[in-house]
Motif scaffolding. Structure first.
Motif, PDB file in Angstrom:
ATOM      1  N   ASP A  97      11.683  -0.911   2.306  1.00 54.02           N
ATOM      2  CA  ASP A  97      12.375   0.312   1.907  1.00 54.02           C
ATOM      3  C   ASP A  97      13.212   0.007   0.674  1.00 54.02           C
ATOM      4  OD1 ASP A  97      11.622   1.979   4.186  1.00 54.02           O
ATOM      5  OD2 ASP A  97      12.953   0.685   5.346  1.00 54.02           O
ATOM      6  N   ASP A 137       4.804   5.214   1.129  1.00 54.79           N
ATOM      7  CA  ASP A 137       4.706   6.135   2.259  1.00 54.79           C
ATOM      8  C   ASP A 137       5.370   7.438   1.833  1.00 54.79           C
ATOM      9  OD1 ASP A 137       4.800   7.590   4.592  1.00 54.79           O
ATOM     10  OD2 ASP A 137       5.688   5.978   5.800  1.00 54.79           O
ATOM     11  N   SER A 145       5.209  10.353   2.998  1.00 56.00           N
ATOM     12  CA  SER A 145       5.677  11.251   4.062  1.00 56.00           C
ATOM     13  C   SER A 145       7.144  10.997   4.403  1.00 56.00           C
ATOM     14  CB  SER A 145       4.815  11.095   5.315  1.00 56.00           C
ATOM     15  OG  SER A 145       5.022   9.822   5.909  1.00 56.00           O
ATOM     16  N   ARG A 146       7.674   9.838   4.030  1.00 54.80           N
ATOM     17  CA  ARG A 146       9.073   9.501   4.348  1.00 54.80           C
ATOM     18  C   ARG A 146       9.933   9.292   3.100  1.00 54.80           C
ATOM     19  NH1 ARG A 146      10.518   5.105   7.599  1.00 54.80           N
ATOM     20  NH2 ARG A 146       9.289   3.778   6.255  1.00 54.80           N
ATOM     21  N   THR A 147       9.376   9.466   1.929  1.00 53.65           N
ATOM     22  CA  THR A 147      10.101   9.216   0.677  1.00 53.65           C
ATOM     23  C   THR A 147      10.816  10.492   0.241  1.00 53.65           C
ATOM     24  OG1 THR A 147       8.609   7.440   0.046  1.00 53.65           O
ATOM     25  CG2 THR A 147       9.795   8.526  -1.734  1.00 53.65           C
ATOM     26  N   THR A 148      12.126  10.377  -0.013  1.00 52.35           N
ATOM     27  CA  THR A 148      12.932  11.570  -0.299  1.00 52.35           C
ATOM     28  C   THR A 148      13.833  11.378  -1.522  1.00 52.35           C
ATOM     29  OG1 THR A 148      14.737  10.835   1.153  1.00 52.35           O
ATOM     30  CG2 THR A 148      13.023  12.247   2.146  1.00 52.35           C
ATOM     31  N   ALA A 200      11.418  16.127  -0.198  1.00 54.85           N
ATOM     32  CA  ALA A 200      10.312  15.196  -0.390  1.00 54.85           C
ATOM     33  C   ALA A 200      10.250  14.783  -1.859  1.00 54.85           C
ATOM     34  CB  ALA A 200       9.003  15.841   0.039  1.00 54.85           C
ATOM     35  N   HIS A 238       9.978   4.565   0.744  1.00 53.70           N
ATOM     36  CA  HIS A 238       9.499   3.766   1.881  1.00 53.70           C
ATOM     37  C   HIS A 238       8.074   3.315   1.582  1.00 53.70           C
ATOM     38  CE1 HIS A 238      12.985   5.020   4.241  1.00 53.70           C
ATOM     39  NE2 HIS A 238      12.811   6.187   3.659  1.00 53.70           N
TER      40      HIS A 238
END
Length: 144
Positions: A44, A75, A77-80, A90, A142
């Protein structure tokens, strides 16, 4: 976790052409926080940016490019991205790139608007003008 101290990034809008070379067109403090696994691989990455000045009248964006890092390892779907005190959203990879590239802002002008008339419309770039607080941008990336 591995913490890095804040560093500063200063950008000139006319580079590489000759111009005023004042390096105040966008000034950003930056810091990285890495989370490592047992093999000391980064799993991360938290990138903390604070836009501290904008002395440019042009409408510029701000992005992060990771040369040599395939976008496939992210990833998404989890990167913000969190801008200021707003809720995280997102953070997508820029399309059409083989390396990982994240656009944190397509336009820093609205983020750094002072509400003042020129020259005080330039955020924290003119000594006689009121100071504005830094604008935080936090990217939490991530990896797979």
């Amino acid at each position: 976790m591995v913490y890095h101290r804040f560093g500063s990034l200063a950008f000139e809008d006319l580079w590489p052409k000759k111009g005023d070379f004042d390096m105040n067109d966008l000034v950003v403090a930056s810091r990285a926080v890495e989370t490592l696994n047992a093999r000391k691989e980064i799993v991360d990455l938290k990138l903390i940016y604070e836009i501290s000045a904008r002395g440019d009248g042009a409408d510029n964006g701000f992005a992060v490019h990771f040369p040599g890092m395939s976008s496939d390892v992210v990833d998404t779907s989890r990167t913000t991205l969190t801008v200021g005190d707003k809720a995280p959203v997102a953070l997508a990879l820029e399309s059409g790139q083989s390396d990982a590239v994240f656009i944190l802002s397509t336009s820093v002008s609205p983020l750094t608007a002072t509400g003042q008339a020129f020259p005080c419309s330039m955020m924290n770039s003119v000594a006689k003008c009121p100071r504005s607080p830094a604008v935080p941008l936090v990217a939490e990336i991530h990896f797979k």
